[in-house]
Design a protein around this motif. Structure first.
Motif, short mmCIF file in Angstrom:
data_model
loop_
_atom_site.label_atom_id
_atom_site.label_comp_id
_atom_site.label_asym_id
_atom_site.label_seq_id
_atom_site.Cartn_x
_atom_site.Cartn_y
_atom_site.Cartn_z
N GLU A 247 0.85 -1.23 0.12
CA GLU A 247 -0.10 -0.11 -0.17
C GLU A 247 0.96 1.30 0.11
OE1 GLU A 247 -3.57 2.30 0.26
OE2 GLU A 247 -3.11 0.19 -0.39
N SER A 248 2.10 1.05 0.66
CA SER A 248 2.97 2.29 0.65
C SER A 248 4.37 2.06 0.38
CB SER A 248 2.83 2.88 2.07
OG SER A 248 3.88 3.92 2.16
N THR A 249 4.89 2.16 -0.89
CA THR A 249 6.29 1.83 -1.09
C THR A 249 7.47 2.75 -0.97
OG1 THR A 249 6.04 2.34 -3.26
CG2 THR A 249 5.49 0.19 -2.97
N GLY A 250 6.74 4.15 -0.58
CA GLY A 250 7.82 5.14 -0.34
C GLY A 250 8.04 5.85 -1.62
N ALA A 251 7.66 5.33 -2.82
CA ALA A 251 8.06 6.22 -4.01
C ALA A 251 7.07 7.04 -4.29
CB ALA A 251 8.52 5.12 -5.06
N HIS A 252 7.36 7.92 -5.42
CA HIS A 252 6.16 8.90 -5.81
C HIS A 252 5.30 8.06 -6.97
CE1 HIS A 252 9.44 8.56 -9.24
NE2 HIS A 252 8.38 9.16 -9.87
N THR A 253 5.83 7.02 -7.28
CA THR A 253 4.79 6.14 -7.95
C THR A 253 4.12 5.03 -7.18
OG1 THR A 253 6.45 4.73 -8.60
CG2 THR A 253 6.11 6.50 -10.28
N GLN A 254 3.97 5.05 -5.86
CA GLN A 254 3.27 3.96 -4.99
C GLN A 254 2.20 3.92 -5.29
OE1 GLN A 254 4.29 5.28 -0.95
NE2 GLN A 254 2.33 6.42 -0.84
N PHE A 255 1.52 4.76 -5.86
CA PHE A 255 -0.16 4.52 -5.92
C PHE A 255 -0.30 3.51 -7.13
CE2 PHE A 255 -4.17 5.69 -7.98
CZ PHE A 255 -5.10 5.27 -6.90
N TYR A 256 0.46 3.70 -8.22
CA TYR A 256 0.37 2.68 -9.32
C TYR A 256 0.88 1.73 -9.14
CZ TYR A 256 -1.54 7.07 -11.36
OH TYR A 256 -2.10 8.13 -11.52
N ASP A 257 2.16 1.62 -8.28
CA ASP A 257 2.96 0.44 -8.15
C ASP A 257 2.16 -0.41 -7.41
OD1 ASP A 257 5.18 1.48 -9.14
OD2 ASP A 257 6.13 2.38 -7.35
N LYS A 258 1.23 -0.37 -6.59
CA LYS A 258 0.59 -1.25 -5.81
C LYS A 258 -0.38 -1.85 -6.63
CE LYS A 258 -3.21 1.90 -4.07
NZ LYS A 258 -3.78 2.39 -2.97
N PHE A 259 -0.88 -1.33 -7.60
CA PHE A 259 -1.72 -2.10 -8.06
C PHE A 259 -1.30 -3.07 -9.42
CE2 PHE A 259 -4.34 1.87 -7.51
CZ PHE A 259 -5.35 1.08 -7.06
N ASN A 260 0.02 -2.70 -9.90
CA ASN A 260 0.73 -3.75 -10.49
C ASN A 260 1.13 -4.73 -9.72
OD1 ASN A 260 0.68 -1.96 -12.77
ND2 ASN A 260 2.60 -0.89 -12.15
N ILE A 261 1.53 -4.56 -8.47
CA ILE A 261 1.96 -5.87 -7.72
C ILE A 261 0.66 -6.75 -7.29
CG2 ILE A 261 2.58 -6.20 -5.33
CD1 ILE A 261 4.59 -3.50 -5.54
N ARG A 262 -0.36 -5.99 -6.80
CA ARG A 262 -1.67 -6.73 -6.54
C ARG A 262 -1.99 -7.39 -7.77
NH1 ARG A 262 -3.98 -1.87 -2.56
NH2 ARG A 262 -2.52 -2.40 -0.80
N TYR A 263 -1.93 -6.99 -8.94
CA TYR A 263 -2.40 -7.73 -10.19
C TYR A 263 -1.43 -8.99 -10.38
CZ TYR A 263 -2.92 -9.13 -15.06
OH TYR A 263 -3.22 -9.81 -16.07
N GLU A 264 -0.25 -8.88 -10.07
CA GLU A 264 0.57 -10.08 -10.00
C GLU A 264 0.40 -11.09 -8.99
OE1 GLU A 264 4.66 -8.60 -10.00
OE2 GLU A 264 4.65 -7.86 -12.16
N ILE A 265 0.01 -10.59 -7.69
CA ILE A 265 -0.29 -11.34 -6.57
C ILE A 265 -1.63 -12.18 -7.03
CG2 ILE A 265 -1.29 -11.20 -4.19
CD1 ILE A 265 0.52 -9.07 -3.53
N PHE A 266 -2.73 -11.67 -7.72
CA PHE A 266 -3.70 -11.96 -8.03
C PHE A 266 -3.66 -13.39 -8.93
CE2 PHE A 266 -6.28 -7.95 -7.46
CZ PHE A 266 -6.31 -8.08 -6.20
N GLN A 267 -2.70 -13.15 -9.85
CA GLN A 267 -2.57 -14.40 -10.82
C GLN A 267 -1.95 -15.56 -10.27
OE1 GLN A 267 -3.56 -13.54 -13.91
NE2 GLN A 267 -4.16 -11.70 -12.80
N VAL A 268 -1.07 -15.31 -9.01
CA VAL A 268 -0.46 -16.46 -8.40
C VAL A 268 -1.52 -17.12 -7.57
CG1 VAL A 268 1.12 -17.24 -6.54
CG2 VAL A 268 1.57 -15.21 -8.46
N ILE A 269 -2.50 -16.38 -6.92
CA ILE A 269 -3.58 -16.94 -6.12
C ILE A 269 -4.48 -17.71 -7.00
CG2 ILE A 269 -5.56 -16.31 -4.62
CD1 ILE A 269 -3.88 -13.96 -3.60
N LYS A 270 -4.75 -17.19 -8.20
CA LYS A 270 -5.85 -17.98 -9.12
C LYS A 270 -5.14 -19.23 -9.47
CE LYS A 270 -7.30 -15.44 -12.64
NZ LYS A 270 -7.74 -14.72 -13.59
N CYS A 271 -3.90 -19.28 -9.60
CA CYS A 271 -2.94 -20.67 -10.02
C CYS A 271 -3.36 -21.71 -9.13
CB CYS A 271 -1.60 -20.22 -10.44
SG CYS A 271 -0.63 -21.69 -10.97
#
Length: 1075
Positions: free
Chosen positions: A734-758
């Motif tokens: 939710e908080s990465t400390g970077a100025h792009t953290q808002f978009y970073d978290k969605f990319n990370i969570r998208y990848e997490i969803f794919q692993v969970i679906k598997c």
């Protein structure tokens, strides 16, 4: 010189003194088998004599040589053998000479006996080896080779009354006279060809007791000595002295050619190192010159002789040690960009198809767009580089195997790494660091040097000593970011020095880890950056080219424009070639498999380090980890970064090379450091672990679940810990400390969803998750809250984008009369932006809603806690209203499938979430009390749509209908209770939600009173007091028991009063006023 008078020594020139010293050494350096014979002293310039000039093209020296001392016996008599003794009879294959007709048979027999004498053999041998003659009329030998008439030597022999025959004691003068004449090329060239001839004779002489053997040995010794004189003292042969080492060009020649330097020559050179330092200096100087020459070449040039020369050299240990002692081997204060040109080994490691001009050569026809051509070019490139890297490894391995050079080569490898820290800078200037080509070769060679200790059972992993970094290591880590320690903590840790010595395995292990960071991984990062730059240039070019007509009327401006376009095209072309070449190198399966094997060792070593007392991999790991060792905290961050970058690349581009055992270890390190994420400071390292898992579950040919899918699906370690680890990082990102953290978290969570679906089809995961949800409820509520945040946001953004697309498409289809071209273009740009936004968000929306559906099915209780259930219900009601309510027409867009938009599928997914929670009273009540979006008719409309398009089975439709009735009933009950309570006192209302508090608490700093569920819900997203922004946790709030009892008493009283009124009304038969 011992043979010259003292007065001559006083007037000798400096050059003569040098020659005298060398020749004195030459005369005294003969082996014991040469007896007491002394070679002639420095030959003086021969004077003109009455000796006839040689015929044809032979030249006589300008001056006659001084007559040598002839008092010495010939070499055969010194060996105790009479000059007249005949050699043993041997078979002759020469035709018998015809008998003279005049009957002089006795005279011919005597001549034949004389030809077979040792003196005659020696004369013929010297003449044949050096191609010289004492007979001015004899211009060629029996093989047709030209002979040089040594007039000075003949004159000396005549003056001394000696027979006109060559002997070893006049060979000095003969060599000097013949070589100085340059009749057969330069002196060194001539002498090397003589060396080849004498070496062939010497090798054929197997009987060391034969007197001829000792004669040949002396002739050979003199020949070698004069070769060195020709290389180091060219003025001795009337040659100009230059800075170039004349041996260098002969080292590059074919060793089997007359002018090449053969193994016999090098063996002789090595044997003389101890007695003559100049031999060592000459050969090392030749290698230095070869290195400097190679620094100017690329693989487009003829570089092979240079590689063969150095490989030939390193076969001789004394030569190899001498090279390692060269000032050029480890020069002081060399800049990083000059390492590959200014060190002895640098130019050899610099060669690569990754060099700019070489890459252009490999991909000269890339503009054709033929992928097959590019693939074949990359294959050819890899083959060339593999051969070269094999040779580099062979060279480096020779240094490593030799004890006296091992430290030097390790220091050189360390220098290449330590001086290139800037290669991993955010903005790295290629002009201030070593090239990718050089550093990739360094990395590959170090990988191969590690192979001997990397066995499948990890039997030597415990030899890698973590205390190495506390013993003044070769690898400089002072300015490296540490895994989980700041600079002060790191400095304190490494200030305490460790005792003991470091073994070779540890040295090469730490060097190789660092080389990966600054070598292949840096090259990969640079390639990614270059790809972005080329993409930007191509966009600029596309914008520029249509503008050419604007400059057509002005030839000068048109030329400037065309030149600029040509320059950009050239940059793009070179960039593409560099990218193709880098990809070709990095996609080398052999090199990457070797690299991955090394990274496997790094993984096991790190897991052993963070699990003290556990003999992994023989013993299983236990999670969560208990105590983080200081040694791990203070390790350079690149230990993990190398693993992440290496396997991110492999799992994405070449997953098929990963073996099953490597899959297990890779899975384990990802789960371990996501489950115990506090061990790592950098959130992007942890997100890299997620990316590895994400790439690992991509479908590839023959493996529907990817390379990691099977091990994630069924391995006990994964089924026990994976989901918790993924959910934990879902919360952390939710908080990465970077100025792009808002978009970073969605990319990370998208990848997490794919692993969970598997892994979700495995019921073991859901069972374990349900058990842990009951034990660790707060953790799951926090996860659920963030999941709801994401669903709410992405659905809102997607629907907003579709509404905008709908309006713009409608406008552009039926434009108003007053819509001019500029306004139309502006609206088209807005439409394109909205379409891009919708496409990117819809992919994430579909995945997020799918996750919400999975988790509400498995963990319904976690979604019905008071702090989250209201938000969930209201979010679902709002989106159901958007899909089936009056606003649904706004979501109709052309070609919705291009954005991944399917309204019916989305309705079905949201309906599933409702149905998953249909039996949860708190959820039903939360939907019923949603005064903003809940409408009973929406449920009816949704049911009709799902029935019409067969989106749900009949039993599901019945459940939907029952749920709708339950919600309607709950709404009526809630409205009745609200009416019964009437006006609520302000002190009973929650200050944030304006609802009646059930469990009031006091915030410790601001002293505000609000409901526990409200502050808990707030703290799930923001760990601060909402009134004064000070840090706050749910454990710090203070129970307001008195107010809670007061509210409960008031509520009970009000409801009891209304209940009594209704009872009284029923008894009297009058209707109760509920207005």
């Amino acid at each position: 010189m011992a043979d010259q008078p003292p007065e001559q020594d006083t007037i000798m020139a400096d050059a003569d003194k040098i020659r005298a010293k060398r020749l004195a050494k030459l005369g005294g350096g003969s082996s014991s088998d040469s007896g007491s014979r002394s070679s002639s002293a420095t030959p003086a310039k021969p004077s003109q004599s009455s000796t006839p000039q040689p015929p044809e093209n032979q030249q006589s020296p300008s001056a006659a040589q001084q007559t040598p001392d002839t008092s010495n016996q010939n070499p055969f008599s010194r060996l105790g053998m009479s000059a007249e003794s005949k050699p043993a009879p041997r078979i002759s294959i020469k035709p018998k000479a015809p008998v003279a007709a005049d009957g002089n048979a006795a005279r011919q027999a005597a001549a034949k006996s004389q030809d077979a004498s040792p003196e005659a053999w020696e004369d013929r041998t010297i003449s044949g080896v050096y191609r010289i003659t004492l007979d001015p009329n004899k211009t060629r030998d029996i093989h047709g080779h030209k002979l040089f008439f040594v007039a000075g030597v003949r004159s000396d022999l005549e003056d001394s009354g000696r027979p006109l025959a060559f002997t070893a004691d006049v060979l000095d003068s003969a060599i000097l006279e013949s070589a100085s004449s340059k009749s057969d090329g330069k002196p060194l060239q001539y002498l090397l060809s003589c060396w080849k001839r004498i070496s062939r004779l010497f090798r054929a002489m197997h009987n060391k007791s034969d007197p001829k053997y000792h004669v040949l040995k002396e002739i050979r010794r003199l020949c070698f000595s004069y070769c060195i004189f020709a290389a180091t003292l060219p003025d001795m042969f009337d040659e100009e002295t230059t800075d170039d080492n004349s041996l260098a060009e002969h080292l590059l020649a074919d060793p089997d050619s007359d002018h090449g330097i053969c193994p016999d020559f090098l063996n002789e050179a090595v044997s003389r190192f101890d007695e003559d330092e100049s031999v060592k200096e000459a050969l090392v100087g030749a290698v230095e010159q070869i290195s400097k020459q190679l620094a100017k070449l690329t693989m487009n040039d003829d570089y092979r002789p240079y590689i063969l020369a150095i490989r030939n050299f390193v076969r001789y240990q004394p030569l190899l040690v001498a090279m390692a002692q060269s000032p050029l081997f480890l020069p002081q204060d060399v800049e990083p960009q000059h390492l590959e040109n200014s060190t002895l080994l640098g130019p050899f490691f610099r060669l690569s198809p990754m060099q700019g001009e070489v890459a252009l050569n490999y991909f000269s026809n890339r503009t054709s767009g033929d992928k097959g051509y590019i693939t074949n070019s990359q294959r050819a490139l890899r083959m060339a580089l593999q051969n070269h890297q094999d040779e580099l490894f062979d060279i480096a391995n020779c240094f490593i195997k030799t004890k006296d050079s091992r430290e030097k080569i390790l220091n050189w490898f360390a220098m290449t790494v330590n001086k290139n820290h800037k290669r991993r800078a955010i903005q790295s200037d290629p002009k201030t660091v070593s090239s990718d080509a050089f550093m990739v070769n360094i990395t590959v060679v170090l990988d191969r040097l590690c192979e001997p200790f990397m066995d499948a059972t990890f039997s030597k992993v415990d030899r890698i000593d973590i205390d190495y970094l506390r013993r003044s290591p070769r690898v400089d880590i002072d300015d490296e970011t540490k895994i989980n320690a700041d600079q002060n903590a790191s400095d304190e840790f490494y200030a305490v020095k460790a005792n003991g010595t470091t073994n070779f395995i540890t040295e090469i292990f730490f060097l190789t880890v660092a080389a990966h960071h600054y070598g292949t991984e840096a090259a990969n990062t640079k390639m990614s950056s270059l790809q972005k730059d080329i993409k930007w240039l191509e966009k600029q070019l596309a914008k520029m080219e249509p503008e050419r007509h604007k400059y057509a009327s002005n030839p000068m401006q048109l030329k400037l424009f065309d030149d600029h376009v040509t320059k950009i095209k050239s940059q793009i072309d070179r960039g593409h070639c560099t990218i193709y070449a880098t990809q070709g190198v990095l996609l080398d399966e052999t090199a990457q498999a070797r690299s991955m094997q090394f990274m496997r060792y790094v993984i096991v070593w790190l897991l052993r380090l963070v699990s003290p007392g556990i003999n992994f991999p023989q013993s299983p790991l236990k999670l969560p980890l208990q105590h983080e060792p200081a040694a791990f905290k203070c390790l350079p961050e690149y230990f993990l970064e190398d693993i992440v970058d290496n396997f991110k690349f492999i799992t994405r581009y070449m997953p098929h090379i990963i073996t099953s055992t490597q899959c297990e270890e890779l899975m384990m390190i990802c789960i371990v450091f996501l489950r115990s994420s506090e061990y790592i400071k950098n959130p992007y390292l942890k997100s890299g672990l997620i990316t590895i898992l994400f790439h690992g579950v991509w479908e590839i040919p023959g493996r529907s679940k990817g390379v990691l899918g099977d091990v994630l699906f069924a391995h006990k370690f994964a089924t026990t810990h994976l989901l918790h680890a993924l959910m934990k990082f879902y919360i952390e990102c939710e908080s990465t400390g970077a100025h792009t953290q808002f978009y970073d978290k969605f990319n990370i969570r998208y990848e997490i969803f794919q692993v969970i679906k598997c892994v979700w089809p495995n019921t073991v995961y859901r069972d374990n998750l349900a058990t842990e949800a009951r034990v660790n409820l707060d953790f799951f509520v926090q996860f659920v809250n963030l999941l709801l945040n994401d669903v709410t946001f992405v659905l809102d953004e997607s629907f907003t984008a579709f509404t905008q697309i709908h309006e713009l498409q409608k406008l552009l289809k039926n434009p108003p009369v007053d819509l001019d071209e500029n306004a139309r273009q502006e609206n088209e740009e807005k439409l394109a932006a909205a379409q891009s936004k919708a496409k990117s968000y819809m992919q994430l929306t579909n995945e997020t809603v799918a996750m919400l559906k999975l988790f509400t099915e498995a963990l319904g209780d976690s979604f019905t806690k008071k702090e989250v259930v209201t938000r969930l219900a209201h979010m679902l009601d709002y989106n159901l209203d958007a899909l089936v309510g009056p606003r649904k027409a706004n979501l109709k867009v052309d070609n919705g499938e291009e954005y991944g938009w399917n309204p019916r599928h989305m309705l079905s997914e949201i309906a599933d979430v409702y149905l998953n929670l249909k039996d949860k009273t708190s959820f039903v009540d939360a939907v019923a009390t949603d005064g903003r979006s809940y409408r009973p008719e929406h449920f009816t409309t949704a049911m009709n749509i799902m029935q019409r398009f067969a989106l749900k089975a009949p039993d599901q439709l019945q459940d939907w209908e029952r749920l709708s009735e339950h919600i309607k009933t709950a709404k009526e009950a809630a409205e009745l209770e609200e009416a019964d309570l009437g006006e609520i006192p302000d002190e009973y209302l929650d200050p944030l939600l304006a609802t009646l508090m059930d469990d009031p608490v006091i915030l410790p700093k601001s002293k505000q009173v609000l409901d526990r569920s409200t502050i808990r819900s707030h703290l799930l997203s923001d760990p601060h007091d909402p009134f004064n922004r000070e840090a706050l946790s749910i454990e710090q709030v203070i129970d307001n028991t008195e107010l809670r009892e007061e509210i409960q008493a008031w509520k009970s009283q009000k409801l009891a009063e209304k209940l009594a009124e209704r009872a009284a009304a029923r008894e009297s038969g009058e209707a109760m006023d509920t207005s």
